[in-house]
Design an enzyme around this catalytic site. Structure first.
Site, short mmCIF file in Angstrom:
data_model
loop_
_atom_site.label_atom_id
_atom_site.label_comp_id
_atom_site.label_asym_id
_atom_site.label_seq_id
_atom_site.Cartn_x
_atom_site.Cartn_y
_atom_site.Cartn_z
N SER A 106 -6.08 -55.03 -10.06
CA SER A 106 -5.03 -53.67 -9.68
C SER A 106 -3.45 -53.02 -9.78
CB SER A 106 -6.08 -52.64 -9.48
OG SER A 106 -6.25 -53.17 -7.65
N HIS A 115 -13.46 -57.35 -10.58
CA HIS A 115 -12.62 -56.56 -9.32
C HIS A 115 -13.16 -55.39 -9.43
CE1 HIS A 115 -8.80 -55.26 -7.64
NE2 HIS A 115 -8.19 -54.86 -8.30
N HIS A 140 -13.84 -64.56 -1.47
CA HIS A 140 -12.67 -64.66 -2.20
C HIS A 140 -11.57 -65.36 -2.81
CE1 HIS A 140 -9.26 -61.83 -1.82
NE2 HIS A 140 -9.67 -60.63 -1.68
N ARG A 200 -11.96 -55.30 6.21
CA ARG A 200 -12.63 -54.28 5.37
C ARG A 200 -13.94 -54.22 5.80
NH1 ARG A 200 -9.90 -54.46 -0.19
NH2 ARG A 200 -10.86 -57.00 0.53
N ASP A 247 -16.68 -54.95 -0.91
CA ASP A 247 -17.66 -54.76 -1.33
C ASP A 247 -19.22 -55.14 -1.40
OD1 ASP A 247 -15.36 -54.35 -3.77
OD2 ASP A 247 -15.38 -56.41 -3.78
#
Length: 471
Positions: free
Chosen positions: A279, A309, A355, A364, A410
């Site tokens: 993105s 993504h 990742h 995160r 995620d």
């Protein structure tokens, strides 16, 4: 007079980190400091002060090191998605494999302490990280409040966009609706109009900034409108003059203060992840052709919509749901291990784990886990996520094909959203997109401010590569 002029010059240099201290032995790890060199609440005026100094810094650096080699490209690099190839400049954030993301030099735990929160809240406001990404400076409460107020004043949608969204078919994916609506708002672009009028290129950043502020201000309205039409009665509450996240929650129809705090956290930590992800890179690439921020960000969102993504958090919930369905209520560690091995042996991945860059647990993920431990410690799905966190890394290490067996962002976000009643999984990527705007559009402003050229790497055919290596 001489002393005052030199003192002013030193302060400007410090504010842009041209004078920078680094901790011993850490090339990418700036020593913790507290950077705030301006109390102005006018962000555009502050950028006008910072941009000339940064341009001079970059010009001097390029002149001195334009031909310096900083890496090596192999055949494997080209065929493996250009992983870790150093190929573009993004000023807003840097991803360290061991430490995770740093926004303008600050880690997530540091920003949780430094960025202003809403009155009575404990989670930093996304407006604060936006100011930081734009300027490199920690904002004060007045500066953050000024951003909140300005975004609220710019949040009204063009009538044709409201009409278009209200007439989308219900089977059209929320991300398709989101990117289409963003493209349709291009009718309001200051950059496109200024370019057509022949504006000098040194002023490109100014209208890019105006489009950025307009677009970010309108995204919650667009996203909420899509949500209400797809999943509710089609009616959306009018925007309120409050902070960006609280207003978004209000328009979505959620009133729980803890959900508002969660949304502030979510919209802050998903903003930026350096410039090489799909993105971010897409926005930079399309913007390099001088496409305006609306067109550039719409392209970015089409990239975010991909399963590899932005759809990953949705896939995590689907996988967890299938696990519960197959194994029933209480799941032993051994049962979970077997389910994970079946997933891997069927050629699939354990979603939310691994990742491309990180080699440790994503910070995160950690801050979302801390939020869950405080607000929903007994939630069954959170307990299941915690169990996956305990078991999955060992299985993946045994499997041996993942360089990073640890959870990413995620692996947790969908569980939190579902707990507070936002159960529409296909909508989750829209939330991601609203947040990602803060990072990629901040970068786009700086792309135009620094005069970065159109991006045009060299591609090769397999036959041409064979010829190269045979010489």
């Amino acid at each position: 007079t001489f002393f005052k002029k030199n003192l002013q010059f030193i302060c400007v240099m410090q504010s842009l980190k041209i004078i920078q201290r680094y901790s011993v032995g850490a090339v990418l790890r700036p020593a913790i400091s507290y950077r705030r060199f301006s109390d102005t609440t006018d962000l555009k005026a502050r950028l006008a002060e910072l941009i000339p100094v940064k341009k001079a810094e970059v010009a001097k650096f390029k002149s001195a090191h334009e031909n310096t080699v900083i890496g090596q490209i192999t055949i494997g690099s080209i065929y493996k998605g250009m992983r870790s190839m150093k190929g573009l400049v993004t000023e807003t954030s840097l991803l360290d494999p061991e430490e995770g993301i740093r926004f303008r030099g600050y880690s997530i735990p540091e920003l949780q302490k430094l960025l202003p929160c809403a009155d009575g809240g404990e989670t930093p406001l996304p407006e604060g990280i936006f100011w930081l990404l734009m300027t490199g400076e920690i904002p004060n409460k007045d500066q953050v409040n000024a951003i909140s107020k300005e975004w609220a004043s710019r949040s009204d949608l063009p009538a044709h966009v409201v009409h278009m969204v209200s007439h989308f078919p219900s089977h059209l994916h929320p991300m398709s609706q989101f990117s289409s609506a963003i493209s349709a708002m291009q009718s309001e672009s200051h950059f496109a109009k200024a370019y057509a009028d022949g504006v000098n290129k040194v002023k490109y950043w100014e209208t890019t900034y105006e489009d950025t502020m307009d677009l970010i201000a309108k995204l919650p309205s667009v996203a909420a409108l899509i949500f209400r039409h797809l999943y509710r009665d089609g009616k959306m509450a009018a925007p309120k003059e409050t902070d960006w996240s609280a207003n978004f929650a209000h328009m979505l129809g959620f009133t729980d203060p803890n959900f508002v705090e969660l949304l502030r956290l979510y919209l802050t930590i998903h903003t930026d992840h350096e410039g090489g992800n799909v993105s971010a890179h897409t926005c930079h690439l399309v913007g390099s052709a001088l496409s305006d921020p609306y067109l550039s960000f719409a392209a970015s969102m089409n990239g975010l919509a991909g399963p590899l993504h932005g759809l990953a958090n949705q896939e995590v919930l689907v996988w967890l749901t299938n696990l519960q369905k197959d194994l029933g209520g209480e799941v032993s560690d051994e049962q979970m291990r077997e389910f994970m091995w079946n997933t891997l042996n069927n050629g699939q991945v354990i979603p939310g784990y691994g990742h491309a860059v990180l080699r440790k647990t994503d910070p995160r993920y950690t801050c979302q886990r801390e939020f869950a431990q405080k607000h929903l410690p007994d939630d069954p799905l959170f307990k299941l996520v915690s169990q996956v966190f305990r078991v999955a890394p060992g299985v993946m290490q045994e499997h041996g094909k993942a360089a990073n067996p640890w959870p990413n962002v995620d692996a947790h976000s969908g569980v939190l959203l579902k707990y507070y009643g936002l159960t529409e999984m296909s909508y989750y990527t829209v939330l991601f997109g609203v947040s990602r705007a803060l990072g990629v559009l901040s970068s786009l402003v700086w792309d135009r401010a620094l005069g970065l050229p159109i991006e045009r790497p060299k591609s090769m055919t397999t036959e041409a590569l064979k010829a190269m290596v045979s010489k």
